[in-house]
Design a protein around this motif. Structure first.
Motif, PDB file in Angstrom:
ATOM      1  N   ASN A 678      41.902  71.310  42.415  1.00 52.95           N
ATOM      2  CA  ASN A 678      41.778  71.959  41.108  1.00 52.95           C
ATOM      3  C   ASN A 678      41.575  70.962  39.973  1.00 52.95           C
ATOM      4  O   ASN A 678      41.069  71.328  38.912  1.00 52.95           O
ATOM      5  N   HIS A 705      42.409  70.711  30.543  1.00 51.08           N
ATOM      6  CA  HIS A 705      42.105  71.258  31.868  1.00 51.08           C
ATOM      7  C   HIS A 705      43.363  71.845  32.518  1.00 51.08           C
ATOM      8  O   HIS A 705      43.321  72.960  33.065  1.00 51.08           O
ATOM      9  N   SER A 708      44.389  75.137  31.111  1.00 49.45           N
ATOM     10  CA  SER A 708      43.534  76.258  31.524  1.00 49.45           C
ATOM     11  C   SER A 708      43.667  76.583  33.010  1.00 49.45           C
ATOM     12  O   SER A 708      43.072  77.546  33.489  1.00 49.45           O
ATOM     13  N   LYS A 709      44.428  75.763  33.730  1.00 46.74           N
ATOM     14  CA  LYS A 709      44.530  75.916  35.184  1.00 46.74           C
ATOM     15  C   LYS A 709      45.961  76.191  35.639  1.00 46.74           C
ATOM     16  O   LYS A 709      46.350  75.762  36.738  1.00 46.74           O
ATOM     17  N   MET A 712      46.805  77.332  39.193  1.00 44.66           N
ATOM     18  CA  MET A 712      46.646  76.481  40.382  1.00 44.66           C
ATOM     19  C   MET A 712      47.961  76.344  41.154  1.00 44.66           C
ATOM     20  O   MET A 712      47.951  76.103  42.370  1.00 44.66           O
TER      21      MET A 712
END
Length: 788
Positions: A678, A705, A708-709, A712
């Motif tokens: 990811n 990042h 926004s993840k 994961m």
């Protein structure tokens, strides 16, 4: 191609021939039939063919030596008279009055193993190409040969005495170069036994493409180093591992990558590198071999000033083979760099080796054993790879250079090291106090050949540990037990008239199998449910603490922005991993996933212990049983077939536990791998920044990042649960398939033309009893009721 051929190619350092031999359907049986004409067609390269022919000839000699037993009269009968009496007894009654020494036991077990292997080879020859059951039996005989090597990983900082320790262990002072504090072992070195008479070094290189990529990366790092700042000149030479300077001197700074790769003047002595072949060095002495391979393993050496070019940057691994070392027969010592490697292929191999170590030695100097930061950092850094992500059962903390120390001082050092271990939570999450032991050694004193007090200088104890890892008894017992079962199957299959009992016992066995499979399924599903609960807690905690953990990584205290800029730049170019030449490596993926791994560490260690004897899935596999003991009492006429099923059940559970041990490593590491997958997109983006503001841009990119993840972490949880369920299905499928197949062949298949192996069975039963020192159960097959 079967596992026997594949393993031999690996052992000989000729794995690159695997595809050719597989394409030509070379098996264990056909391997011994290969002629010189076949070899010319199979391996056109003269040098490679010569090496293969020499190895094959040596293997044939070894096999002939093992099979040198007296000729047998009759169809397949062993060395017996017409009444079945053996011509020579292995041990008279008088010798049983005195308990044998360990050396005597090992020798006796070697004799037993050799004798039973000779018997099984003759049996296999007699059943070749005979009816449906024949192929099944031949496969079972081949399965008896599976052997596992134990890896012992040896870690320690430069100058701690790793090389001297390994030299002392193998009783040869001159094998691995040692004695220079400035000299650093830079590649992985495996040390194992060989059946030949010469010392050998098998040098495996990274690919030319991998080296080109690494040169590109290192040169780019050098060029970018100060260009990202506007506050100074190019005052730092950025070659963190010294790889380019070792191979090219200072020339690499002025030349482009293409000329460094294609110019043959840099590789005159190693055409094997250009051809992606393994280079083999040989010598009659350890010292002679050491002089030959030092430039392939060391970054520098005061003892070899005549060496102008060091080839270690191109080397993936060196395997050193030592003659006349019986305790390394099934043990490999691996001298490992402490924190992996910047080269991706070498780092993958490093990771695989670490995860495959059954024992680890952490080597440090006596005078700083408890306080040696680097030794503890190496162990902490590798703990998850060794523990839940590996198969390590024992950690041995070895304090070197204990010359002339008194017992009280040695005990103080041991206690101090043990107390330090108790403080290291990261290590204790994966290892109990019982698995951590401290030893004090003096390699120098041991190599002098003087009398050594094993309570003060514990090298003899370490050698005994290696001998025990060979586990001659278990290996012999497993083989003889399996052979006993196969011979019972053959002899039992000859009696085809007791159809009614066979039908009844089949019904009982299939009923038991169904019940046992259901119990295993319920046990594993309960365990998976516990993991789901723990992982859900870990996901919630990860999402809550993610920003805090990320900030601690991106804004480390006591580190200047200029220094951290290089660290982070290297990390984003290497999927989030920074591997410094010294000290603890930094892994952003591990930092991000830490809450998830912490949530399951304790449960994972309990569910998948590295000691197979403890039983995976909390003992659910070991609890599986078809209750053949009670069935033998009930169905005497099929006692031989049930004996075979007993041995098959035991062998199947051992094999399944080993499969689980391999799969559990992938399952545990899937958490980190999912996070890394990811994060790859943002690493790639962050690696493109240059010039003023690079550090800020890299930090901002990573933070955006990750924000926004956040899903994961949930994805990592689901991947692990999916793999756990896949493992459950594999376990159930293998249990059902193996036992159904064994029931089918032992009780439902006609085999009237199989040979009479009653004499063989009687001999192997006797040897089986000897291995148990006469304490085996009395319930054994009755030959008189089963012979046709």
């Amino acid at each position: 191609m079967d596992d026997f051929v594949r393993n031999k190619l690996l052992e000989w350092g000729l794995s690159d021939l695997e595809e050719r031999l597989e394409a030509n359907k070379v098996t264990e049986e056909s391997l011994f039939c290969i002629t010189n004409e076949d070899l010319t067609e199979l391996i056109p390269e003269v040098g490679l063919r010569s090496i293969f022919r020499r190895r094959l000839d040596q293997l044939k000699k070894e096999q002939n030596k093992r099979q040198e037993t007296p000729d047998f009269s009759g169809q397949v009968s062993p060395s017996t008279s017409s009444k079945g009496k053996r011509k020579s007894e292995p041990q008279g009654e008088s010798s049983k009055l005195q308990p044998p020494t360990k050396r005597q036991c090992d020798s006796e077990e070697t004799r037993i193993l050799s004798e039973v292997k000779g018997i099984m080879k003759k049996v296999e020859d007699c059943i070749r190409n005979k009816e449906q059951l024949g192929d099944f039996i031949k496969d079972k005989i081949k399965d008896l040969e599976t052997e596992k090597r134990h890896l012992v990983g040896v870690f320690g900082k430069t100058g701690a005495g790793k090389s001297s320790l390994i030299n002392a262990i193998i009783n040869n002072e001159g094998l691995l170069p040692s004695g220079s504090v400035s000299a650093c072992t830079s590649v992985m070195i495996k040390v194992e036994a060989t059946n030949g008479s010469k010392y050998e070094a098998h040098i495996e290189f990274i690919t030319k493409e991998a080296w080109k990529s690494e040169v590109d990366s290192l040169k780019q790092a050098f060029e970018d180093n100060d260009n990202d700042y506007d506050d100074g000149g190019n005052d730092v030479v950025f070659d963190p591992d010294g790889k380019l300077s070792a191979l090219y001197g200072d020339e690499w700074k002025e030349k482009n990558t293409g000329s460094l790769i294609d110019n043959n003047k840099y590789f005159p002595d190693i055409p094997e590198f250009r051809k992606s072949k393994i280079k083999i060095l040989e010598s009659d002495s350890a010292e002679g071999l050491s002089e030959e391979f030092v430039k392939y393993t060391r970054s520098e050496s005061n003892e070899s000033e005549e060496v102008k070019r060091w080839y270690w940057p191109l080397v993936k691994c060196v395997t050193v083979k030592v003659p006349d070392n019986d305790f390394l027969d099934h043990v490999t010592l691996v001298d490992l760099p402490g924190n992996g490697d910047t080269n991706s292929s070498r780092d993958r191999m490093w990771t695989e080796f670490v995860a495959s170590c059954s024992t680890v030695w952490i080597v440090t100097e006596m005078n700083r054993a408890a306080s040696e930061t680097e030794a503890w950092e190496i162990l902490e850094d590798a703990s998850s790879l060794l523990g839940n992500g590996g198969e390590c059962q024992q950690i041995h903390f070895i304090c070197t250079k204990s010359d002339n120390e008194n017992p009280d001082d040695l005990n103080k050092v041991k206690n101090a090291v043990m107390n330090e271990f108790k403080k290291r939570k990261l290590i204790k999450d994966h290892f109990s106090e019982d698995s951590f032991k401290v030893f004090t050694v003096s390699s120098k004193e041991f190599l002098k050949g003087e009398n050594v007090n094993p309570d003060l200088n514990e090298i003899p104890k370490l050698k005994e540990i290696l001998k025990n890892l060979n586990d001659t008894h278990s290996k012999t017992l497993n083989y003889v037990s399996g052979a006993y079962g196969i011979l019972s199957l053959i002899q039992g299959a000859r009696s085809g008239e007791v159809v009614e009992q066979k039908n009844d016992v089949c019904a009982d066995l299939e009923g038991n199998l169904s019940i046992q499979l259901n119990q295993v399924k319920k046990a594993i599903e309960g365990i998976i449910k516990v993991f789901e609960e723990r992982l859900s807690e870990g996901v919630e905690k990860s999402q809550t603490l993610c920003k805090q953990k990320l900030r601690s990584f991106l804004h480390p205290s006591k580190t200047s922005d200029r220094a951290f800029h290089r660290t982070l730049k290297f990390a984003v170019r290497n999927d989030g991993v920074q591997k410094p030449k010294k000290g603890k490596r930094k892994n952003l993926n591990v930092t991000l996933v830490s809450c998830l791994t912490e949530s399951i560490d304790k449960e994972f260690r309990k569910t998948f212990p590295n000691n197979i004897k403890c039983g995976h899935f909390n003992g659910a596999i070991d609890a599986f049983s078809l209750s053949t003991d009670s069935l033998i009492e009930k169905y005497k006429d099929v006692e031989l077939q049930l004996t075979f099923l007993q041995t098959e059940e035991k062998k199947m559970k051992t094999k399944l536990n080993e499969t689980i041990l391999t799969r559990k490593k992938l399952i545990y590491n899937s958490l980190t791998e999912t996070i890394k997958d990811n994060m790859k997109e943002c690493y790639k983006e962050a690696a493109t920044f240059k010039g003023t503001g690079t550090l800020k841009n890299m930090r901002d990119t990573i933070e955006r990042h990750v924000e926004s993840k956040m899903d994961m972490f949930e994805e990592a949880k689901n991947v692990m649960l999916e793999q756990l369920n896949d493992l459950k299905e594999t376990v159930l499928r293998e249990l059902e398939k193996t036992m159904k197949e064994s029931i089918e062949h032992s009780l439902k298949t006609e085999a009237c033309s199989l040979p009479d192996v009653s004499d063989h069975l009687r001999v192997v039963k006797k040897l089986y009893d000897e291995l148990h020192d006469g304490q085996v159960e009395k319930k054994k097959p009755t030959l008189e009721t089963a012979e046709a």
